[in-house]
Scaffold this active site. Structure first.
Site, PDB file in Angstrom:
ATOM      1  N   ASP A 104       0.712  -1.171   0.040  1.00  0.00           N
ATOM      2  CA  ASP A 104      -0.034  -0.030  -0.144  1.00  0.00           C
ATOM      3  C   ASP A 104       0.929   1.455   0.051  1.00  0.00           C
ATOM      4  O   ASP A 104       2.072   1.395   0.383  1.00  0.00           O
ATOM      5  CB  ASP A 104      -1.019   0.106   1.125  1.00  0.00           C
TER       6      ASP A 104
HETATM    7  N1  URA Z   1      -1.174  -5.975   3.997  1.00  0.00           N
HETATM    8  C1  URA Z   1      -1.803  -4.781   3.651  1.00  0.00           C
HETATM    9  O1  URA Z   1      -2.622  -4.435   4.369  1.00  0.00           O
HETATM   10  N2  URA Z   1      -0.940  -3.445   3.205  1.00  0.00           N
HETATM   11  C2  URA Z   1       0.277  -4.009   2.673  1.00  0.00           C
HETATM   12  O2  URA Z   1       0.837  -2.930   2.144  1.00  0.00           O
HETATM   13  C3  URA Z   1       0.820  -5.284   2.765  1.00  0.00           C
HETATM   14  C4  URA Z   1       0.003  -6.335   3.254  1.00  0.00           C
END
Ligand code: URA
Length: 232
Positions: A104
């Protein structure tokens, strides 16, 4: 494997006699070291052959590890937001690498890239189930019931069923989470399903690879041994 002099001729570096002279003059390097022996065998898929410092033979296969900072989206391009591609130095960007999986925008830590399409597909295939370790700071305190719920396989608010995962409470509002899949916002949603809101998330490990001392925002090439272990 191919002879270095043949590879140089086939790459258009020059005729056989020109190539011989280039080698003798020390103008050719293999993975950064001068090589004068035209009979030396190379694997062009993994070794970088350069003439006067310019890499020959198109793109060599690379796998990169980045310590992603927050604020960059995992995409090769985006109209309005900075992408992880902007953090790659020009000589690596030129090799046309793509991110393997995604983090993310707000998540930091280990992100892999490659220009090897086969490896890319093998590593993001859900069948692969590579364990990924995340460090989270969160609201709420993880308890034994949460650990057991993660181990049994959580069902998220929208009915999505997760594979069994590992939750290790580290202390007040801090945990390590190990998951073997990569659903959208997976760790944040898993924690939310147990009433814990993630405030900070960092991926620290993917399969056999750990972030180690790589500084935030920096990138390094994996060694051949690291790639071999990754391919399993
Ligand atoms: N899980 C998440 O919620 N975000 C990420 O970036 C990676 C795994």
């Amino acid at each position: 494997m191919v002879r270095l002099d043949k590879f140089l001729c086939d790459s258009g570096a020059g005729t056989r006699s020109q190539v011989k002279a280039m080698l003798k003059a020390g103008r050719v390097t293999v993975d950064g070291s001068v090589e004068k022996d035209g009979g030396h065998k190379i694997d062009p898929a993994v070794e970088a052959v350069a003439l006067d410092g310019e890499i020959l033979g198109g793109k060599r296969r690379v796998v990169l590890m980045m310590n992603k900072p927050a604020g960059y989206v995992t995409a090769t391009e985006d109209a309005s937001q900075p992408t992880v591609m902007e953090l790659l130095p020009p000589e690596l960007k030129r090799l046309e690498v793509k991110p393997i999986g995604r983090l993310d925008k707000a998540t930091e830590g280990l992100l892999l890239f490659t220009n090897d399409g086969d490896l890319l597909h093998r590593l993001i295939s859900p069948k692969k189930e590579v364990p990924k370790v995340y460090y989270a700071r969160h609201e709420g305190q993880a308890c034994q019931a949460d650990v057991e719920a993660f181990a049994a396989g959580l069902t998220l608010g929208d009915g999505t069923v997760c594979l069994p995962a590992r939750l290790e409470p580290l202390g007040a509002g801090e945990s390590l989470i190990t998951v073997c899949e990569g659903k959208y916002h997976q760790v944040r949603r898993m924690m939310a399903s147990r009433a814990m809101t993630v405030r900070y998330l960092e991926r620290r490990q993917e399969g056999t690879l750990a972030l180690g001392a790589l500084p935030r925002g920096k990138v390094r090439e994996l060694t051949r041994e690291e790639i071999r272990l990754l391919e399993g």
